[in-house]
Design an enzyme around this catalytic site. Sequence first.
Site, short mmCIF file in Angstrom:
data_model
loop_
_atom_site.label_atom_id
_atom_site.label_comp_id
_atom_site.label_asym_id
_atom_site.label_seq_id
_atom_site.Cartn_x
_atom_site.Cartn_y
_atom_site.Cartn_z
N ASN A 7 0.87 -1.17 0.00
CA ASN A 7 0.00 0.00 0.00
C ASN A 7 0.91 1.22 0.00
O ASN A 7 1.52 1.54 1.02
CB ASN A 7 -0.88 -0.05 1.26
N ARG A 99 -2.61 -2.28 -3.39
CA ARG A 99 -3.82 -1.50 -3.16
C ARG A 99 -3.82 -0.36 -4.16
O ARG A 99 -2.87 0.42 -4.24
CB ARG A 99 -3.82 -0.92 -1.75
N HIS A 189 -12.66 2.97 -0.13
CA HIS A 189 -12.65 2.04 1.01
C HIS A 189 -13.38 0.74 0.66
O HIS A 189 -13.85 0.03 1.55
CB HIS A 189 -13.34 2.63 2.26
N LEU A 218 -14.70 4.32 9.81
CA LEU A 218 -14.42 5.63 10.42
C LEU A 218 -12.97 5.70 10.84
O LEU A 218 -12.58 5.23 11.92
CB LEU A 218 -15.33 5.85 11.65
N ARG A 250 -10.88 16.28 6.02
CA ARG A 250 -11.75 16.55 4.87
C ARG A 250 -13.13 16.98 5.35
O ARG A 250 -13.63 16.47 6.36
CB ARG A 250 -11.89 15.32 3.99
N ARG A 294 -8.54 10.87 18.97
CA ARG A 294 -8.10 10.50 20.32
C ARG A 294 -7.71 11.75 21.11
O ARG A 294 -8.10 11.92 22.26
CB ARG A 294 -6.90 9.57 20.19
N GLY A 341 -9.84 3.08 12.60
CA GLY A 341 -9.30 3.65 13.84
C GLY A 341 -10.35 4.17 14.81
O GLY A 341 -10.37 3.80 15.99
N ILE A 342 -11.26 5.01 14.33
CA ILE A 342 -12.28 5.59 15.21
C ILE A 342 -13.39 4.56 15.48
O ILE A 342 -13.80 4.37 16.62
CB ILE A 342 -12.86 6.87 14.56
N GLY A 343 -13.84 3.90 14.43
CA GLY A 343 -14.92 2.92 14.58
C GLY A 343 -14.55 1.77 15.51
O GLY A 343 -15.39 1.24 16.23
N GLU A 344 -13.28 1.41 15.51
CA GLU A 344 -12.84 0.27 16.35
C GLU A 344 -12.51 0.69 17.77
O GLU A 344 -12.44 -0.16 18.66
CB GLU A 344 -11.57 -0.36 15.72
N ASN A 345 -12.26 2.00 17.97
CA ASN A 345 -11.73 2.42 19.28
C ASN A 345 -12.53 3.46 20.03
O ASN A 345 -12.34 3.61 21.24
CB ASN A 345 -10.32 3.00 19.08
N GLU A 396 -7.96 -4.94 5.35
CA GLU A 396 -7.92 -4.78 3.89
C GLU A 396 -6.84 -5.66 3.28
O GLU A 396 -6.98 -6.17 2.17
CB GLU A 396 -7.67 -3.32 3.54
P1 AMP Z 1 -7.20 5.14 10.74
O1 AMP Z 1 -7.18 6.14 9.61
O2 AMP Z 1 -8.13 4.00 10.51
O3 AMP Z 1 -5.83 4.73 11.19
O4 AMP Z 1 -7.84 5.94 12.02
C1 AMP Z 1 -7.21 7.04 12.61
C2 AMP Z 1 -8.18 7.70 13.58
O5 AMP Z 1 -8.54 6.75 14.61
C3 AMP Z 1 -7.57 8.92 14.30
O6 AMP Z 1 -8.53 9.95 14.37
C4 AMP Z 1 -7.30 8.36 15.68
O7 AMP Z 1 -7.33 9.34 16.68
C5 AMP Z 1 -8.46 7.39 15.87
N1 AMP Z 1 -8.17 6.50 16.97
C6 AMP Z 1 -7.23 5.55 17.03
N2 AMP Z 1 -7.22 4.98 18.29
C7 AMP Z 1 -8.17 5.63 19.00
C8 AMP Z 1 -8.65 5.53 20.36
N3 AMP Z 1 -8.13 4.64 21.20
N4 AMP Z 1 -9.64 6.34 20.74
C9 AMP Z 1 -10.17 7.23 19.89
N5 AMP Z 1 -9.78 7.39 18.61
C10 AMP Z 1 -8.79 6.60 18.18
#
Ligand code: AMP
Length: 414
Positions: A7, A99, A189, A218, A250, A294, A341-345, A396
Site C-alpha cells: 500500500n 492496493r 474504502h 471511520l 476533509r 483520540r 481507527g475511530i470505529g474500532e476504538n 484490507e
Molecule cells: P485510521 O485512519 O483508521 O488509522 O484511524 C485514525 C483515527 O482513529 C484517528 O482519528 C485516531 O485518533 C483514531 N483513533 C485511534 N485509536 C483511538 C482511540 N483509542 N480512541 C479514539 N480514537 C482513536
Amino acid sequence: MNILVLNTGSSSLKFQIIRTDLEMIEKGEDEMLAKGLIERIGSQALISYQVVGKGQYKSASPIKDHKQALNHCLAWIVDPNTGIPGIEGIEDIHAVGHRTVHGGEQFTSSVRIDDAVIKSIEDNIDLAPLHNPPNLKGIYAAREVFGPKVPQVAVFDTAFHSTMPELSFLYAIPYQLYRRFKIRKYGFHGTSHRYIGYRYRKLENLSRDKVNIISMHLGNGASACAIKNGKSMDTSMGMSPLDGLMMGTRCGDLDPQVVEFIAHKENSTLEEVLQLLNKRSGLLGISGLTHDLRDLELEWNEYKDRRAKLAIDMFAARVRKYIGAYMAEMGGADAVCFTAGIGENSAMIRREACEGLEFLGIKLDDKLNNEMIGGKEGLISAKDSKVKVYVIPTNEELILARDTCRVVLNAPLP
Ligand code: AMP
C-alpha cells in the site's frame, strides 16, 4: 503462496507478507507473517518492521524513493536473523498485490497487472490525482525489483462499489457530463467495506446474498456503505474521497457554492480551496486543534475544550444521519458495523452516533460498547436491539492477499 501486499502513499510504503492459498482461504487459515511501514520516503525515513513471533525493529535511515524502500524491506524480510523463516530469497515471494485507489468504471474487480492495466491506471490519474500516482510508484518499483516473472495484481478501492445502481452513482448534473467525462460517484474504502461484509457473514453464518448491513469505516478517511444482498448499493464518498462523512481533515458533504464563495472572499485559486477542503477541514477545521480524534477526546475530557466537543459531536451526528439515510434507502438493515481507527476504538463516537436511533431498532449495550476497543471484534448492541451493532476490525490486506492469490491461480473472484 507467500504474497507481498503493498500500500504505497506519496511518501510511504506499507506492506504485509501473507501466506495463503485456495484451501487456506476456504478454511480462513491465511497467515500474516510480517508487516512494516516506511514513512517519509525522500528524506530521513522512519522504518518499522515486525515479524510475527519475533520482535519489532525500528530505525531511521535516508531512503530516496519507493524502489529503495522496497529493496530495504525485502532485504530485511530475507535476512536469516531478522526475517521470516522459510523465506530465504525474493524468489520465495510468489506474487505482489497492490492496493490501488481508483479503477474508474473499467475495473470492477481485481486484475493481473500488465502494460495495458498500467496504462489504464495512468489514464485514471485525472480522476484520482492525489492517489493513483503514489500507487503507480509502488507498481513501477515492484516491477523493477521483481522482474516480469513475479505476477502482480491490482486490487481497486472502487471495485466493490461497481454494483451501485445508476440512481445512486449519478450526480444530478447534466447527463452528458457523465457520458463525456465519467463524472459520477465511484466510492472508496471498497476493500474495507467488502471485508466487513465478509466478516459479518462469517460471524452470523450467512450466505453472501443475505448480508444487509450498513458498514461504517471511520478512520482519518471515513465512509459509509449500504450493503444490500451482499453488494454495495450506495456509499458516501463520491468521485473523490472528499465527499460524504466528516473526516480528519476533509469536509465531507458541502454545498458546491461554498467553493466559489471561499475563492472569492479569500482571493484563492480553486486548487487552494480544494487544499483547504482536503487538508484543513473536518475534525481539524472545526476544533482548530488536531485531526486526531483520540486527542480531541482528551481535550474534551481533560480541559472541556468547547470546539473539540463540537468537532466530536458533528462527526457523530453525520454518522447518525448516514445510518438513517441508508436505513431508508435499503428498506431497513440487519446490522450496523463500525470499523477503522475511530470505529474500532471510540466508544464515545459509537454511543453518540447511535443515540436516539431506538426508533430504527438500534440500541447499544453501554458496557459492551465501552469494552469493545483496541482491535476486539464483537457485538455492542443490547440483547433487545432489533438491529445488531458490531465492531469489526478491518483487514484490507487480507482481501488484497486473497484476491492476488485468486487472480494468479485463475480462480473465480467473489
Ligand atoms: P485510521 O485512519 O483508521 O488509522 O484511524 C485514525 C483515527 O482513529 C484517528 O482519528 C485516531 O485518533 C483514531 N483513533 C485511534 N485509536 C483511538 C482511540 N483509542 N480512541 C479514539 N480514537 C482513536
